[in-house]
Design an enzyme around this catalytic site. Structure first.
Site, PDB file in Angstrom:
ATOM      1  N   MET A  30      22.980  -0.943 -29.651  1.00 29.90           N
ATOM      2  CA  MET A  30      22.265  -2.144 -29.945  1.00 29.90           C
ATOM      3  C   MET A  30      20.824  -1.581 -30.572  1.00 29.90           C
ATOM      4  O   MET A  30      19.899  -2.482 -30.826  1.00 29.90           O
ATOM      5  CB  MET A  30      21.906  -2.730 -28.641  1.00 29.90           C
ATOM      6  CG  MET A  30      23.156  -3.467 -28.070  1.00 29.90           C
ATOM      7  SD  MET A  30      22.933  -4.848 -26.897  1.00 29.90           S
ATOM      8  CE  MET A  30      21.898  -4.169 -25.754  1.00 29.90           C
ATOM      9  N   GLY A  31      21.023  -0.502 -31.290  1.00 28.50           N
ATOM     10  CA  GLY A  31      19.761  -0.152 -32.195  1.00 28.50           C
ATOM     11  C   GLY A  31      18.716   0.385 -31.020  1.00 28.50           C
ATOM     12  O   GLY A  31      18.886   0.796 -30.056  1.00 28.50           O
ATOM     13  N   ALA A  32      17.366   0.416 -31.698  1.00 34.39           N
ATOM     14  CA  ALA A  32      16.009   0.992 -30.862  1.00 34.39           C
ATOM     15  C   ALA A  32      16.546   2.326 -30.444  1.00 34.39           C
ATOM     16  O   ALA A  32      16.464   2.493 -29.585  1.00 34.39           O
ATOM     17  CB  ALA A  32      15.669   0.030 -29.707  1.00 34.39           C
ATOM     18  N   HIS A  37      21.243   7.869 -27.728  1.00 33.30           N
ATOM     19  CA  HIS A  37      22.269   7.414 -28.947  1.00 33.30           C
ATOM     20  C   HIS A  37      22.332   8.594 -29.835  1.00 33.30           C
ATOM     21  O   HIS A  37      23.681   8.678 -30.198  1.00 33.30           O
ATOM     22  CB  HIS A  37      21.531   6.258 -29.446  1.00 33.30           C
ATOM     23  CG  HIS A  37      20.970   5.040 -28.933  1.00 33.30           C
ATOM     24  ND1 HIS A  37      19.481   4.662 -28.583  1.00 33.30           N
ATOM     25  CD2 HIS A  37      22.084   4.139 -28.313  1.00 33.30           C
ATOM     26  CE1 HIS A  37      19.695   3.584 -27.957  1.00 33.30           C
ATOM     27  NE2 HIS A  37      20.999   3.364 -27.877  1.00 33.30           N
ATOM     28  N   GLY A 147      28.002   6.500 -23.827  1.00 33.96           N
ATOM     29  CA  GLY A 147      27.164   7.317 -23.055  1.00 33.96           C
ATOM     30  C   GLY A 147      27.550   7.045 -21.401  1.00 33.96           C
ATOM     31  O   GLY A 147      27.854   5.948 -20.980  1.00 33.96           O
ATOM     32  N   LYS A 149      25.655   7.041 -19.227  1.00 32.21           N
ATOM     33  CA  LYS A 149      24.691   6.107 -18.748  1.00 32.21           C
ATOM     34  C   LYS A 149      24.918   5.121 -18.209  1.00 32.21           C
ATOM     35  O   LYS A 149      24.563   4.375 -17.172  1.00 32.21           O
ATOM     36  CB  LYS A 149      23.257   6.061 -19.846  1.00 32.21           C
ATOM     37  CG  LYS A 149      22.437   4.997 -19.478  1.00 32.21           C
ATOM     38  CD  LYS A 149      21.205   5.440 -19.002  1.00 32.21           C
ATOM     39  CE  LYS A 149      20.458   4.410 -18.539  1.00 32.21           C
ATOM     40  NZ  LYS A 149      20.255   3.207 -19.414  1.00 32.21           N
ATOM     41  N   LEU A 184      16.974   8.213 -20.769  1.00 31.24           N
ATOM     42  CA  LEU A 184      16.513   7.522 -21.890  1.00 31.24           C
ATOM     43  C   LEU A 184      17.118   6.394 -21.951  1.00 31.24           C
ATOM     44  O   LEU A 184      18.493   5.973 -21.536  1.00 31.24           O
ATOM     45  CB  LEU A 184      16.733   8.390 -23.302  1.00 31.24           C
ATOM     46  CG  LEU A 184      15.720   9.302 -23.635  1.00 31.24           C
ATOM     47  CD1 LEU A 184      15.239  10.131 -22.601  1.00 31.24           C
ATOM     48  CD2 LEU A 184      16.047   9.913 -24.883  1.00 31.24           C
ATOM     49  N   SER A 185      16.500   5.122 -22.089  1.00 30.63           N
ATOM     50  CA  SER A 185      16.807   3.729 -22.315  1.00 30.63           C
ATOM     51  C   SER A 185      16.032   3.094 -23.329  1.00 30.63           C
ATOM     52  O   SER A 185      14.631   3.220 -23.527  1.00 30.63           O
ATOM     53  CB  SER A 185      17.005   2.941 -21.034  1.00 30.63           C
ATOM     54  OG  SER A 185      16.916   1.472 -21.335  1.00 30.63           O
TER      55      SER A 185
END
Ligand code: AMP
Length: 290
Positions: A30-32, A37, A147, A149, A184-185
């Site tokens: 979803m980007g960012a 990623h 991931g 995650k 990380l998120s």
């Protein structure tokens, strides 16, 4: 690197790209983009050519009171990071390309979508599987990278790929963390300075689980109590769930006999975060990967 905005063009480019000698790899995002990623992209680059990264903030996976509007969008920085890693194609469609007027179809993986994140976020996984199925149909990857995650998401997508004969192998990559343990998120961007400090309660809780297991504790009720206590005593953090579940069925376990996940969700200030540890029994010992 080519930036693609339409389904028709992405399909055409992917069809040509699949003629390559090497397998096509897809990394849905979803980007960012952050190092989590980018670790998926690096893994994809090792195994695949070409590599397609999709960037799509999928409205269907957000609940009505969730953060779809304010979700961070950083397309220029994302593009630069992906170009740097040698990505071949970025697929960044507008919402109308994926969901044209009149769109009516969705796909649900029964059972696995109901507990845990599914219980707290009704409809979330239907949104995820619907968009991932569309991305798989458009790009037809040989490998797709996710991931750990989002362990429940990866399990559900693997099930969908098998059930619907999608022909994509699902690779699940390790969790990338900040030096202090926070996973990380993209949502970490919402955390205030004090939230940011409190947010380490999630990974500290998983670290405590790992220590207890390596000290010989196998009592699931006790292990869960330890995990919950660390989160519940952190001011500003409220626990949504802490569970130890079978990695395959996602059902709660009473003993650490098979591969399982310890899964956590908590609200830190107004930001909802998730994290997990992988628990793998190996003979007498039990390996815990946070
Ligand atoms: P998202 O943009 O949040 O939909 O995430 C896209 C992919 O990146 C998903 O497969 C996530 O599981 C993965 N991902 C997100 N954060 C991390 C992380 N900290 N470490 C590894 N993978 C991650």
């Amino acid at each position: 690197m080519e930036l693609i905005h339409t389904v028709a063009w992405m399909k055409q480019v992917a069809a040509e790209a699949r003629q390559s000698d090497r397998p096509l790899g897809l990394v849905p995002t979803m980007g960012a983009l952050h190092e989590g990623h980018l670790s998926l992209v690096r893994e994809a680059k090792k195994q695949c050519s070409p590599v397609v990264v999709s960037i799509f903030v999928n409205p269907k996976q957000f609940g009505p009171s969730e953060d779809f509007q304010k979700y961070p969008r950083t397309i220029e920085a994302d593009r630069a990071a992906l170009e740097n890693l040698g990505v071949d194609y970025v697929f960044a469609p507008p919402a109308e390309e994926i969901y044209p007027p009149g769109f009516r179809t969705s796909v649900t993986v029964e059972g696995l979508s109901d507990p845990l994140e599914g219980r707290s976020r009704p409809g979330h996984f239907r949104g995820v599987t619907t968009v991932v199925l569309k991305l798989f149909e458009i790009v037809q990857p040989r490998f797709a990278f996710f991931g750990r995650k989002d362990a429940q998401q990866a399990r559900i997508i693997r099930q969908m790929a098998a059930d619907l004969d999608l022909g994509a192998e699902i690779a699940v990559c390790p969790i990338v963390r900040e030096p202090d343990g926070l996973a990380l998120s993209s949502r970490n961007a919402y955390l205030s300075a004090s939230d940011r400090r409190a947010a380490t309660a999630l990974s500290r809780s998983l670290d405590a689980l790992r220590r207890e297991i390596s000290a010989g504790d196998r009592d699931v009720v006790h292990l869960l109590a330890t995990m919950r206590q660390i989160i519940e005593t952190e001011p500003g953090v409220s626990l949504d769930y802490a569970e130890i579940v079978d990695a395959d069925t996602l059902e709660p376990v009473m003993a650490l006999r098979k591969t399982c996940y310890a899964l956590l969700a908590a609200r830190v200030g107004s930001t909802r975060l998730i994290d997990n540890a992988l628990i793998e029994p190996a003979g007498e010992s039990v390996n815990v990967t946070v």
